[in-house]
Scaffold this motif. Structure first.
Motif, PDB file in Angstrom:
ATOM      1  N   ILE A  53      -5.608 -21.201  46.141  1.00 42.79           N
ATOM      2  CA  ILE A  53      -5.237 -21.647  44.862  1.00 42.79           C
ATOM      3  C   ILE A  53      -4.373 -20.556  44.506  1.00 42.79           C
ATOM      4  CG2 ILE A  53      -6.821 -23.285  44.265  1.00 42.79           C
ATOM      5  CD1 ILE A  53      -8.467 -21.687  42.380  1.00 42.79           C
ATOM      6  N   GLY A  54      -3.825 -19.900  43.240  1.00 47.13           N
ATOM      7  CA  GLY A  54      -3.481 -18.947  43.199  1.00 47.13           C
ATOM      8  C   GLY A  54      -2.234 -19.296  42.169  1.00 47.13           C
ATOM      9  N   PRO A  55      -1.979 -19.109  41.373  1.00 48.59           N
ATOM     10  CA  PRO A  55      -0.895 -19.265  39.677  1.00 48.59           C
ATOM     11  C   PRO A  55       0.720 -18.676  40.727  1.00 48.59           C
ATOM     12  CG  PRO A  55      -1.640 -16.633  39.554  1.00 48.59           C
ATOM     13  CD  PRO A  55      -2.787 -17.207  40.620  1.00 48.59           C
ATOM     14  N   THR A 103      -9.998 -19.230  48.203  1.00 45.78           N
ATOM     15  CA  THR A 103      -9.298 -18.548  48.633  1.00 45.78           C
ATOM     16  C   THR A 103      -8.341 -18.053  47.810  1.00 45.78           C
ATOM     17  OG1 THR A 103      -9.658 -17.800  50.674  1.00 45.78           O
ATOM     18  CG2 THR A 103      -7.943 -16.918  49.790  1.00 45.78           C
ATOM     19  N   VAL A 104      -8.452 -17.469  46.762  1.00 45.95           N
ATOM     20  CA  VAL A 104      -7.632 -17.324  45.597  1.00 45.95           C
ATOM     21  C   VAL A 104      -6.880 -15.946  45.854  1.00 45.95           C
ATOM     22  CG1 VAL A 104      -7.353 -16.803  42.528  1.00 45.95           C
ATOM     23  CG2 VAL A 104      -9.294 -17.945  43.616  1.00 45.95           C
ATOM     24  N   MET A 105      -5.539 -16.825  45.627  1.00 46.22           N
ATOM     25  CA  MET A 105      -4.143 -14.912  45.421  1.00 46.22           C
ATOM     26  C   MET A 105      -3.805 -15.226  44.213  1.00 46.22           C
ATOM     27  SD  MET A 105      -2.679 -16.043  49.360  1.00 46.22           S
ATOM     28  CE  MET A 105      -1.168 -15.133  49.847  1.00 46.22           C
ATOM     29  N   HIS A 106      -3.329 -13.749  43.941  1.00 49.89           N
ATOM     30  CA  HIS A 106      -2.615 -13.533  42.976  1.00 49.89           C
ATOM     31  C   HIS A 106      -1.757 -12.183  43.516  1.00 49.89           C
ATOM     32  CE1 HIS A 106      -1.948 -12.285  39.612  1.00 49.89           C
ATOM     33  NE2 HIS A 106      -2.508 -10.888  39.332  1.00 49.89           N
ATOM     34  N   MET A 162     -16.470 -23.073  45.942  1.00 46.85           N
ATOM     35  CA  MET A 162     -15.699 -23.637  44.918  1.00 46.85           C
ATOM     36  C   MET A 162     -16.574 -22.630  42.965  1.00 46.85           C
ATOM     37  SD  MET A 162     -12.893 -24.960  43.737  1.00 46.85           S
ATOM     38  CE  MET A 162     -12.089 -25.795  42.103  1.00 46.85           C
ATOM     39  N   ALA A 163     -18.135 -23.295  43.139  1.00 48.89           N
ATOM     40  CA  ALA A 163     -19.149 -22.774  42.112  1.00 48.89           C
ATOM     41  C   ALA A 163     -18.639 -21.620  41.757  1.00 48.89           C
ATOM     42  CB  ALA A 163     -20.059 -23.295  42.396  1.00 48.89           C
ATOM     43  N   LYS A 164     -18.507 -20.527  42.952  1.00 48.31           N
ATOM     44  CA  LYS A 164     -18.853 -18.780  42.758  1.00 48.31           C
ATOM     45  C   LYS A 164     -17.685 -18.682  42.003  1.00 48.31           C
ATOM     46  CE  LYS A 164     -18.249 -14.598  45.205  1.00 48.31           C
ATOM     47  NZ  LYS A 164     -17.967 -14.367  46.620  1.00 48.31           N
ATOM     48  N   VAL A 165     -16.312 -18.838  43.178  1.00 45.79           N
ATOM     49  CA  VAL A 165     -14.923 -18.698  42.398  1.00 45.79           C
ATOM     50  C   VAL A 165     -14.422 -18.627  41.182  1.00 45.79           C
ATOM     51  CG1 VAL A 165     -13.031 -19.706  43.357  1.00 45.79           C
ATOM     52  CG2 VAL A 165     -13.542 -18.424  44.954  1.00 45.79           C
ATOM     53  N   ALA A 180     -16.601 -19.347  38.823  1.00 45.10           N
ATOM     54  CA  ALA A 180     -17.071 -18.990  37.700  1.00 45.10           C
ATOM     55  C   ALA A 180     -16.281 -17.263  37.727  1.00 45.10           C
ATOM     56  CB  ALA A 180     -18.782 -18.769  37.564  1.00 45.10           C
ATOM     57  N   ASP A 181     -15.427 -16.828  38.627  1.00 40.14           N
ATOM     58  CA  ASP A 181     -15.034 -15.282  38.417  1.00 40.14           C
ATOM     59  C   ASP A 181     -14.304 -15.243  37.381  1.00 40.14           C
ATOM     60  OD1 ASP A 181     -13.662 -13.130  39.288  1.00 40.14           O
ATOM     61  OD2 ASP A 181     -14.174 -13.160  40.752  1.00 40.14           O
ATOM     62  N   PRO A 182     -14.900 -14.283  37.148  1.00 41.45           N
ATOM     63  CA  PRO A 182     -13.755 -13.542  35.117  1.00 41.45           C
ATOM     64  C   PRO A 182     -12.182 -13.307  35.475  1.00 41.45           C
ATOM     65  CG  PRO A 182     -16.420 -12.561  35.577  1.00 41.45           C
ATOM     66  CD  PRO A 182     -16.400 -12.375  36.800  1.00 41.45           C
ATOM     67  N   ASN A 183     -12.888 -12.317  37.265  1.00 40.66           N
ATOM     68  CA  ASN A 183     -10.790 -12.586  37.139  1.00 40.66           C
ATOM     69  C   ASN A 183      -9.990 -13.840  37.370  1.00 40.66           C
ATOM     70  OD1 ASN A 183     -10.889  -9.648  37.179  1.00 40.66           O
ATOM     71  ND2 ASN A 183     -12.061  -9.632  38.795  1.00 40.66           N
ATOM     72  N   VAL A 184     -10.402 -14.161  38.006  1.00 40.63           N
ATOM     73  CA  VAL A 184     -10.158 -15.829  38.708  1.00 40.63           C
ATOM     74  C   VAL A 184      -9.454 -16.883  36.980  1.00 40.63           C
ATOM     75  CG1 VAL A 184     -10.265 -18.168  40.027  1.00 40.63           C
ATOM     76  CG2 VAL A 184     -11.347 -16.418  40.695  1.00 40.63           C
ATOM     77  N   ILE A 185     -10.753 -16.423  36.046  1.00 44.28           N
ATOM     78  CA  ILE A 185     -10.614 -16.881  35.061  1.00 44.28           C
ATOM     79  C   ILE A 185      -9.539 -16.541  33.655  1.00 44.28           C
ATOM     80  CG2 ILE A 185     -11.997 -17.898  32.719  1.00 44.28           C
ATOM     81  CD1 ILE A 185     -13.955 -18.328  34.433  1.00 44.28           C
TER      82      ILE A 185
END
Ligand code: ADP
Ligand code: MG
Length: 247
Positions: A39-41, A218-221, A231-234, A236-241
């Motif tokens: 996922i990711g913008p 995996t979150v890409m940016h 999923m639950a960890k990702v 809750a990650d402040p950077n991801v939010i």
């Protein structure tokens, strides 16, 4: 764990387009039989990453190993032969052929349409078509012209065309775009069925869908990995939010 144990091991991967790094020193490891969601913008580099794995785009630097075989200098068709299948965002099916024929021409021996015409439809191919048609929920539509399928069914057919080649790695770029809620549910079940015995990478935006299917996310940016894990960890990650989920 050695690199041999991974389906895909990507290290220090970089691609520059006129100096702009769409992928920037990326490391990514995917297990055999894993269903990974990325996922990711928009513009994060997700599609470019799949392009690099399938060989549509050449890496500027770094390594991509598939079952410990280096891919970065390998031609696209050779990667297909090795067992890498890639679905693009728009379906590319033969609208004038039946569902059966679309699957039949995708069987490795009859990959081109000309080859398929000359190719005698033997029992092996028929059996494979039947198995795949059941996986993609089109077993009762085999004689239908593919152009008459719903948008969602066309997407499934294209997944089926890839499955005909028995890929060991299957990559799907936004497979549920434009699908109805029911089709999304059925696609989640479809993916759970077909990730048995192979690795699957899915790019997707729909978080409900991601939650249902992902083993790991995996979150890409900006061409890099921002976060990775269950999923639950990702979530809750402040950077991801901050860069993605908060919007
Ligand atoms: P995503 O799929 O995450 O939305 P993309 O991988 O499509 O992102 O794009 C990542 C970035 O790379 C974007 O800024 C895009 O404009 C750029 N890009 C992708 N392909 C090319 C290309 N062939 N030439 C130049 N820039 C590209
Ligand atoms: Mg994309």
């Amino acid at each position: 764990m050695s690199n041999t144990d991974f389906a895909i091991a990507i290290e220090d991967l970089t691609v520059s387009f006129d100096g702009f790094k769409a992928i920037d020193g990326l490391n990514l490891y995917i297990d055999q039989n894993e269903l990974r969601v990325i996922i990711g913008p928009n513009g994060a580099g997700k599609t470019t990453l799949l392009d690099l794995i399938c060989g549509k785009t050449r890496a500027t630097a770094g390594s991509i190993k598939f079952k410990n075989i280096e891919l970065t200098k390998m031609a696209e068709f050779k990667r297909v032969r090795l067992g890498i299948g890639r679905k693009f965002q728009t379906p590319s099916i033969y609208e004038n052929l039946t569902v059966f024929q679309n699957l039949e021409v995708s069987f490795p021996k009859g990959r081109s349409v000309m080859g398929a015409l000359a190719f005698k439809c033997n029992d092996e191919v028929k059996a494979r078509v039947q198995v795949v048609a059941e996986d993609i929920m089109l077993a009762d539509r085999l004689d239908l012209e593919a152009g008459l399928l719903s948008h969602g069914q066309k997407q499934w057919l294209e997944i089926g065309m890839l499955l005909m080649q028995s890929p060991e790695l299957l990559m799907l770029d936004e497979p549920i775009a434009g699908m109805s809620a029911r089709e999304r549910e059925l696609t989640a079940e479809l993916l759970q069925r077909i990730c048995k015995g192979r690795s699957v990478i899915v790019i997707e935006h729909d978080m409900e869908f991601v939650k249902r299917i992902a083993h790991k996310v995996t979150v890409m940016h900006q061409g890099k990995i921002l976060a990775e894990g269950p999923m639950a960890k990702v979530q809750a990650d402040p950077n991801v939010i901050d860069v993605y989920l908060g919007h």
